[in-house]
Design a protein around this motif. Structure first.
Motif: not given
Lengths: 613, 613
Positions: B137, B141, B240, B301-302, B306, B309-310, B313
């Motif tokens: 991950l 990201h 997040s 992270v990212g 989001e 979504r991360c 993944h």
């Protein structure tokens, strides 16, 4: 009041009309009030002495410690001693017995219902099932003195009982019993307690085989008497039955102070059902030499070679008892997960526009899949309970009905008992898995009770005859015996229910579905036996058992529904009708897949070469 | 060699032609020989460092003890430390990674196959699945420095990783995450490790959340950054993702000596899977004040919002990993019960004249019902293994295929992943129950391994998205997404298999049955969505998942059978064809009952009033 009680009351009285039994001479002193009082007492003892300790007996397993005589004894939690004492003091050990021997002359139907309260509270603390079965067997097959000395002291709680069938090399295969019984010297035949033998052999899986919950333990042991050539007769015909007390007694039932040569060889450490001590026992190995030598002293019950026939006398009730234990565990999980689902908030309903995260979470009972899992449990558990009580009512008919009705009850029980034992053990186990699933991660922890119910329930497909044995019994013997008369009787009862239901608009569709299912079972039965070869007929006996079981539970639900008005406003009645619909929509259609392989005598499993597995 | 290896080799090479991947640039250095060498190593480590300790890690559960800093640390058996070290030293943590970061550039297909050896040997000692997922991950990201400091140190075994999603009040419902992340003072955005926040909240069900198996633990944590009004944004959009190391590190990945404010609050005591530490973690409660105060330091992270979504993944691989664990447990039980059945004598075959007790007992593998239970396990376990490897092969296609093929693989995975996760968790659990049943009473004791497999496997329907969530994902999203393109693709693949099989006389009947089953699934999908109302469509999502799963496994078996000559004399090939027949005769017909309620949008479960349960 437990969640179980209203269901038991409804099934006993609204459905089975158990009160009518009070019109029979044996039960003439009884009434709805006395039945209620018995259930009240059992419910209270279960609530106070069993339920609070169910986890305790799981974590504090029986331990074997030095007994100070070179052998081993078993240590159990104090709670087990107290529960055991409370059970004995309740009089339930002799609930069904004659007044003259201290019993209550209760119908077995009520006794079986009472058992459900103990089993939902803590199945493995146990409710004297083995002791009652043991004593009943002696009542049926023992001499007057054997009854007085052993059976009566079991009914009054002084002694407890075991059944010693299996051996390490012979679990389900009793014809391979190798325990030997030889006459115990001159005059062995003249012992007032029965012909006296010395037994030598090892018994396995003996529940309650060693403990100090009672003054003495009465082992009922299957063994073979060698022929003149010293050899054992192969097969079950050579098996005899013996009373082998842990401590020897005189003709008044007093302990003589002599320890019999029965030694605890070890405890089985189990997946579940841990409150019950399960033992390996060595008979006659000389650990406790008695009256001058090694060999466990045992007294013959009945005639030589008739041991298995005597033992099977009580099999119906023992198997209904197992079915009831499985059912009770299924219901316990249902109640726990229903309570959780009503109180745990999580997630939101999905609307046409998806989910609205700004809304508060809802309780999980509002989710469709949770409701499906709850209703499945209800339909399994309450459907199984109906079957258990129906079978128990047949036992009462067998014992106290008119001759023709009693014989009909006997045949119905022959067919229904394998189902009563096996169906709850499979599907109430599945119910327990659903109870875990409803709890999510919490259900997988030992902080919640449902994982223990699931572990406890896994035993029920194994003991008292495995699933495979029940299936072979049903398809191999019960549906063909007496020219198929038992099967016809069951079909007749099912058709009678269909006849009544067909006239009720809300039930007519289900009645038709059940009629079709019954035809399918009949056709599959014929097709399985089309070649007359048992090896072919029985290839898929377990799928047959599953399908037959589903048809029987569907019948139970349809019959139960006839006791609920179509337009009932009573939530409990609405729940029963919903469980009926669930069973007919979600479950009954499963029989197609099971019966297909039965009817085709599908050979896939027998044809695969061993090395191809 | 383990019993598993020949099946893995067959599926990888005879069936999936995994060697063809070596024609792709990324795998150009590989060959059948290098794949074999990897599997040899994993098999050896599993045999030496995992299998012997599977019961040990079940009985010696993780314990929380004083850590000398006012908090708790976890004590694990020495065997777990050694297995963990051996796994890290094997290089399997970075098996799939680029050479330049120390990886082997192995196909995921081979990595997944290797995982099966560890999971059959001891599923709960674990094989680094979480650490690999965590690091992957971050590769996808994270910033370059986050990759170097955290991901690379996970791949090389210095650090291990967790995924912190659930909270006590929000298990499956991530939109209710309440852990707060607030900027950590002036200049928080300029931290080289990423924008620096302070996290405060409680996380639940965190596997490997605390231990001393590695130098550091990298927690990946979902949390919400409050808006200007101090409130959290409802729903998943406000979530997040943060890196929260247990011990703070510098930009070279060296420990700074500062303990972060992440505290073990407790351990979960589970039904099974006990070798894996499962924790409640408190973030930022001040147990370990750091850099001047309470609050767990975390690096974003990212982008904000989001996080989910991360996190998702890596969901395909995580879910295939769970499916593989369930599959491996199913196979472990199969091998154990096969071995038992080949060696345990008991009972006799039933002939036209019944049983002959004078004959010696036969091994139980000669009994039809034992063979049925063995073949069921084989068809479940090996069928599931085929699906896992098929999905793993799709992951490789997604990563290294041509654009069109990669996109097709992506869509196929969308549809198949919920099945790959759920089907083995349900049916390989059932396989484990059959393995117990074959062992009889012995299977119910802790002296045999099968009861543990059954307990361990029960987790798999719960974690990484429950059965209900997989079902809603499949019927609610996956089969409708992109205009139903994923479903069409799966149907196309199934039809391609049918096309090939229809020409082989021994498979044509099965091909037709599969074609019919596929049509039934398609029709039920349409009927479920006929009103367009998700609440109606999803009422019976789990029966849909079960039916779809059975169709997919039937497809796998038919496709696998195409790699076995009809007239094969190889016992392994004959076994595969027998398992195929078993699945088509005994299992596939079950879909009728499941699909019926889906197609009718059966409302029984949603309509029952709550008080009627």
């Amino acid at each position: 009041m437990s969640a179980l009680r209203p269901t038991v009351d409804f099934l006993l009285h609204e459905w089975l009309q158990a009160g009518r039994l009070c019109g029979r001479p044996r039960f003439a002193d009884h009434s709805r009030e006395t039945f209620d009082a018995v259930l009240d007492t059992c419910e209270r003892i279960a609530r106070e002495k069993y339920a609070p300790f169910n986890r305790l007996v799981d974590t504090e397993e029986p331990r074997a410690v030095d007994d100070g005589q070179g052998g081993l004894k078993v240590v159990l939690p104090q709670a087990t001693h107290e529960a055991s004492r409370a059970f004995a003091e309740s009089g339930m050990l002799s609930a069904a017995q004659d007044y003259e021997i201290g019993g209550m002359q209760l119908p077995y139907t009520v006794e079986a219902a009472a058992g459900a309260f103990f089993a939902t509270a803590s199945v493995s603390i146990g409710g004297g099932l083995l002791t009652i079965g043991n004593a009943n067997l002696l009542l049926a097959h023992g001499t007057e003195l054997q009854k007085k000395v052993f059976a009566l002291n079991e009914f009054n709680g002084r002694f407890s009982g075991t059944m010693c069938l299996s051996e390490p090399q012979a679990g389900s295969s009793l014809s391979d019993v190798a325990t030997r019984a030889t006459p115990d010297g001159e005059g062995f035949e003249a012992d007032p307690l029965g012909p006296r033998f010395r037994l030598r052999g090892n018994k396995m899986w003996i529940s309650a085989g060693e403990h100090e919950l009672s003054e003495n333990i009465v082992h009922l042991v299957l063994a073979k008497i060698p022929g003149p050539d010293g050899k054992l007769v192969p097969g079950v015909k050579g098996i005899s039955l013996f009373i082998v007390p842990k401590k020897l007694v005189d003709t008044e039932g007093r302990l003589t102070g002599e320890r019999n040569d029965v030694a605890l060889a070890g405890l089985n450490h189990k997946l579940g059902w841990r409150g019950t001590t399960n033992t390996l026992l060595n008979f006659g190995e000389g650990k406790y030499p008695v009256r001058g030598g090694a060999g466990a002293i045992g007294y013959l019950v009945g005639k030589p070679g008739e041991g298995l026939r005597c033992m099977f006398h009580m099999m119906n009730e023992a198997r209904i008892g197992i079915g009831m234990a499985a059912t009770a565990l299924g219901l316990a999980g249902y109640y726990a997960s229903l309570d959780y689902a009503k109180n745990r908030p999580q997630g939101r309903p999905v609307g046409p526009a998806g989910k609205d995260a700004a809304q508060p979470q809802v309780r999980i009972i509002e989710h469709a899949d949770i409701r499906r899992m709850l209703l499945a449990q209800k339909s399994y558990g309450e459907g199984a309970l109906a079957l258990m009580l129906y079978c128990a009512r047949l036992v009462d008919e067998l014992r106290t009905g008119e001759a023709a009705a009693a014989d009909e009850a006997r045949l119905l029980l022959e067919v229904l008992t394998p189902i009563a034992k096996s169906w709850p053990s499979e599907f109430c186990l599945e119910a327990n898995s659903l109870a875990i699933q409803i709890h999510g991660g919490y259900g997988y922890t030992r902080d919640f009770p449902v994982e223990q119910y699931w572990r406890d329930n896994r035993l029920n497909m194994i003991h008292e005859g495995t699933h495979g044995i029940q299936a072979a019994d049903l398809l191999g013997r019960k549906v063909t015996m007496e020219g198929g008369k038992g099967l016809s009787l069951v079909a007749g009862r099912i058709n009678a229910t269909i006849e009544r239901a067909i006239h009720r608009p809300d039930l007519a569709g289900h009645a038709n579905a059940l009629g079709k299912a019954l035809q399918d079972v009949g056709a599959a039965t014929k097709a399985a036996w089309a070649t007359g070869n048992p090896a072919e007929a029985l290839r898929n006996a377990v799928p047959y058992l599953q399908a037959f079981g589903h048809v029987v539970i569907a019948w139970m639900w349809l019959d139960v529904a006839l006791s609920v008005p179509a337009d009932t406003q009573d939530p409990a009645g609405q729940g029963r009708l919903a469980a009926l619909r669930y069973f007919f929509h979600y479950e009954l259609p499963k029989i197609g897949a099971w019966l297909q392989v039965v009817a085709s005598r599908d050979p896939t499993c027998v044809e695969i070469p061993e090395e191809a597995f």
